[in-house]
Design a protein around this motif. Structure first.
Motif, short mmCIF file in Angstrom:
data_model
loop_
_atom_site.label_atom_id
_atom_site.label_comp_id
_atom_site.label_asym_id
_atom_site.label_seq_id
_atom_site.Cartn_x
_atom_site.Cartn_y
_atom_site.Cartn_z
N LYS A 1 0.84 -1.19 0.00
CA LYS A 1 0.00 0.00 0.00
C LYS A 1 0.88 1.25 0.00
N LEU A 2 0.60 2.14 -0.95
CA LEU A 2 1.34 3.40 -1.08
C LEU A 2 0.44 4.55 -0.67
N HIS A 3 0.76 5.20 0.45
CA HIS A 3 0.01 6.36 0.92
C HIS A 3 0.74 7.62 0.47
N THR A 4 0.04 8.48 -0.29
CA THR A 4 0.70 9.64 -0.88
C THR A 4 -0.21 10.86 -0.92
N ALA A 63 -3.22 -0.89 7.48
CA ALA A 63 -2.00 -1.46 6.88
C ALA A 63 -1.31 -0.41 6.01
N MET A 64 0.00 -0.31 6.17
CA MET A 64 0.79 0.65 5.41
C MET A 64 2.11 0.01 5.00
N ASP A 65 2.62 0.41 3.86
CA ASP A 65 3.91 -0.10 3.41
C ASP A 65 4.85 1.02 2.96
N VAL A 66 4.38 1.85 2.04
CA VAL A 66 5.19 2.96 1.55
C VAL A 66 4.51 4.27 1.93
N LEU A 67 5.27 5.17 2.56
CA LEU A 67 4.76 6.48 2.97
C LEU A 67 5.52 7.56 2.22
N SER A 118 6.89 1.52 9.39
CA SER A 118 7.48 0.64 10.41
C SER A 118 6.60 -0.57 10.70
N ASN A 119 5.29 -0.47 10.44
CA ASN A 119 4.43 -1.62 10.68
C ASN A 119 4.14 -2.42 9.42
N SER A 120 4.92 -2.16 8.36
CA SER A 120 4.74 -2.90 7.11
C SER A 120 5.07 -4.38 7.30
N GLU A 121 4.27 -5.23 6.68
CA GLU A 121 4.56 -6.67 6.69
C GLU A 121 5.35 -7.07 5.45
N GLN A 140 10.71 -5.58 2.57
CA GLN A 140 11.60 -5.75 1.42
C GLN A 140 10.94 -5.23 0.14
N GLU A 141 9.71 -5.59 -0.06
CA GLU A 141 8.99 -5.15 -1.26
C GLU A 141 8.77 -3.64 -1.25
N ALA A 142 8.48 -3.09 -0.06
CA ALA A 142 8.30 -1.64 0.06
C ALA A 142 9.59 -0.91 -0.29
N TYR A 143 10.72 -1.44 0.23
CA TYR A 143 12.01 -0.84 -0.11
C TYR A 143 12.30 -0.97 -1.61
N THR A 144 12.00 -2.14 -2.16
CA THR A 144 12.21 -2.34 -3.60
C THR A 144 11.48 -1.26 -4.40
#
Length: 458
Positions: free
Chosen positions: A48-51, A103-107, A339-342, A345-349
């Motif tokens: 999930k990308l929050h922007t 749920a959050m992954d990319v901020l 920080s609560n991303s599950e 690695q994919e978020a960093y990618t």
């Protein structure tokens, strides 16, 4: 951690949002579960990308399609927090989403203060381990320094350095060249030579859009921002930086230009008439404007602000002829992993791809990535200028040179009470410019008042 940041963290703890942000064990497990190599993972993952960025300004449809084609095992769920691109609205919604445990992954953050505050609140994960694993030097890869407290919590997206917009026709009338490398003293000389006329017909050499009640404080950091570090009113350790000789130099520049040279639009006019830099420049009431390169999309004129003259661009002035030069205030998008991303690695990618190849595909802004080729930069600038009414009136060569050579100073971690500091200095500057105190008194009183702010928030 400062007082307001502490309160923010406590609120988040009460709502349980930091439950997954603790010891790092879950992050490690998530990394292992998602696979150390996102490309090699067999399972499809949705991040999930929050922007704050809307489609018009960020071209998400094309950008995300390109990412998902390159990484077919990673799908991106785009969550636009403000359809009108309002960053304040976006941050409020992001905080609410975090507080509810969404749920959050990319901020994505639009400014250092928003970024640093959420890092301090525990919403953002450090990414140093991924950087080390990939084996690159962030300083060599990117133009913007995003480190906080010796760690990296974000990679920079767009690159919007400040520069000087020039009325090229006015330069030619005054027999002046487009500067490729200059100092504040030379900037002041240009402003004097470009100032013509009297009274209501007077055209000023330049126009400063601030300070304004604690906002647009870049105009009280002129000489400070030309340095590689310590460019803020507070230092990284939270102590005052008002004893900086470059703060004094900035005040001397402002005072001399307004009261002695009379080469800048009077501060009283800015405040009383609510003047704006776009009107002052495009109406040719000022020949030079110090502003951010978000203006790239307007350089060739728009329906609202038509262009009836030729425009050139000069770099942000430096303090001494022997200085390295190129340093300037810069705005960027801070791309972070929640920080609560599950799926860390994919978020960093994603953020690594987005801040490199993705910026070229997006094609909306100048990237912070240092490996952008001259051809890529040329193409992006052409695309941006083609959206204006008269791109042929823009000195593209001067624009390309400035954008390619600009660089950001070392980022100073913003304090949670930064707005209070800004307001204090803005108030004391008004007393200076209105003749109610001299520079020595202004600095002394500002130091005392800022110290009170620091201690009250300690």
């Amino acid at each position: 951690m400062k007082a307001k940041a502490k309160i923010f963290v406590i609120c988040m703890l009460l709502t349980g949002v930091l439950a997954a942000c603790g010891g790092g064990g879950e992050e490690t497990a998530a990394t292992e579960e998602g696979g150390a190599n996102a490309e090699g993972s067999r399972d499809n993952v949705t991040i999930k990308l929050h922007t704050h960025g809307n489609e018009a300004n960020y071209n998400w449809k094309e950008t995300l399609a390109a990412f998902e084609e390159e990484y077919p095992n990673i799908d991106v769920d785009l969550i636009i927090l403000s359809e009108k691109g309002d960053t304040q609205e976006a941050m409020k919604k992001l905080d609410l989403a975090a507080a509810s445990g969404e749920a959050m992954d990319v901020l994505m953050f639009s400014d250092p203060a928003s970024y640093a505050q959420r890092v301090g609140a525990g919403m953002v994960a450090p990414i140093d381990e991924f950087i080390v694993e990939e084996g690159y030097d962030v300083h060599e890869e990117y133009k913007v320094d995003t480190s906080l407290g010796g760690k990296y919590y974000a990679l920079p997206g767009k690159f919007n350095p400040w520069y000087v917009l020039l009325n090229k026709d006015h330069l030619e009338e005054a027999g002046l060249e487009v500067p490729e490398d200059w100092t504040w003293d030379e900037f002041m000389e240009y402003a004097k030579k470009l100032t013509v006329g009297e009274g209501s017909e007077k055209r000023y050499g330049t126009f400063f859009f601030g300070p304004q009640d604690g906002s647009w404080m870049e105009y009280l950091k002129l000489a400070m921002a030309s340095e590689p570090e310590n460019t803020e009113f507070l230092k990284d350790d939270g102590t005052s930086n008002l004893d900086s000789p470059f703060f004094r130099k900035t005040l001397e520049i402002r005072l001399k230009m307004e009261q002695e040279d009379q080469s800048v639009t009077p501060y009283t006019d800015l405040i009383s008439q609510k003047l704006h830099y776009r009107n002052q420049f495009f109406n040719q009431d000022a020949s030079m404007i110090l502003i951010g390169s978000w203006m790239n999309t307007e350089l060739g004129g728009t329906d609202q602000f038509p262009l009836d003259f030729n425009v050139a661009v000069a770099p942000y002035p430096k303090n001494d002829p022997n200085d390295e030069g190129g340093f300037t205030p810069v705005t960027t998008d801070f791309m972070s992993v929640a920080s609560n991303s599950e799926h860390t690695q994919e978020a960093y990618t994603f953020i690594r791809w987005y801040t490199t190849e993705g910026q070229l595909i997006q094609g909306k802004n100048i990237p912070s990535w240092n490996k952008v080729s001259e051809d890529d930069l040329d193409r992006i600038v052409d695309t941006i200028l083609s959206g204006t009414n008269n791109p042929e009136k823009v000195d593209k060569a001067s624009l390309l040179k400035v954008l390619s050579e600009a660089k950001s100073s070392k980022m100073t971690s913003p304090a949670s009470y930064q707005a209070e500091v800004y307001k204090v200095i803005s108030e004391e500057y008004e007393k200076l410019i209105f003749g109610e105190q001299d520079i020595d008194t202004m600095i002394k009183v500002s130091q005392e008042r800022v110290q009170d702010v620091i201690e009250n928030n300690g």
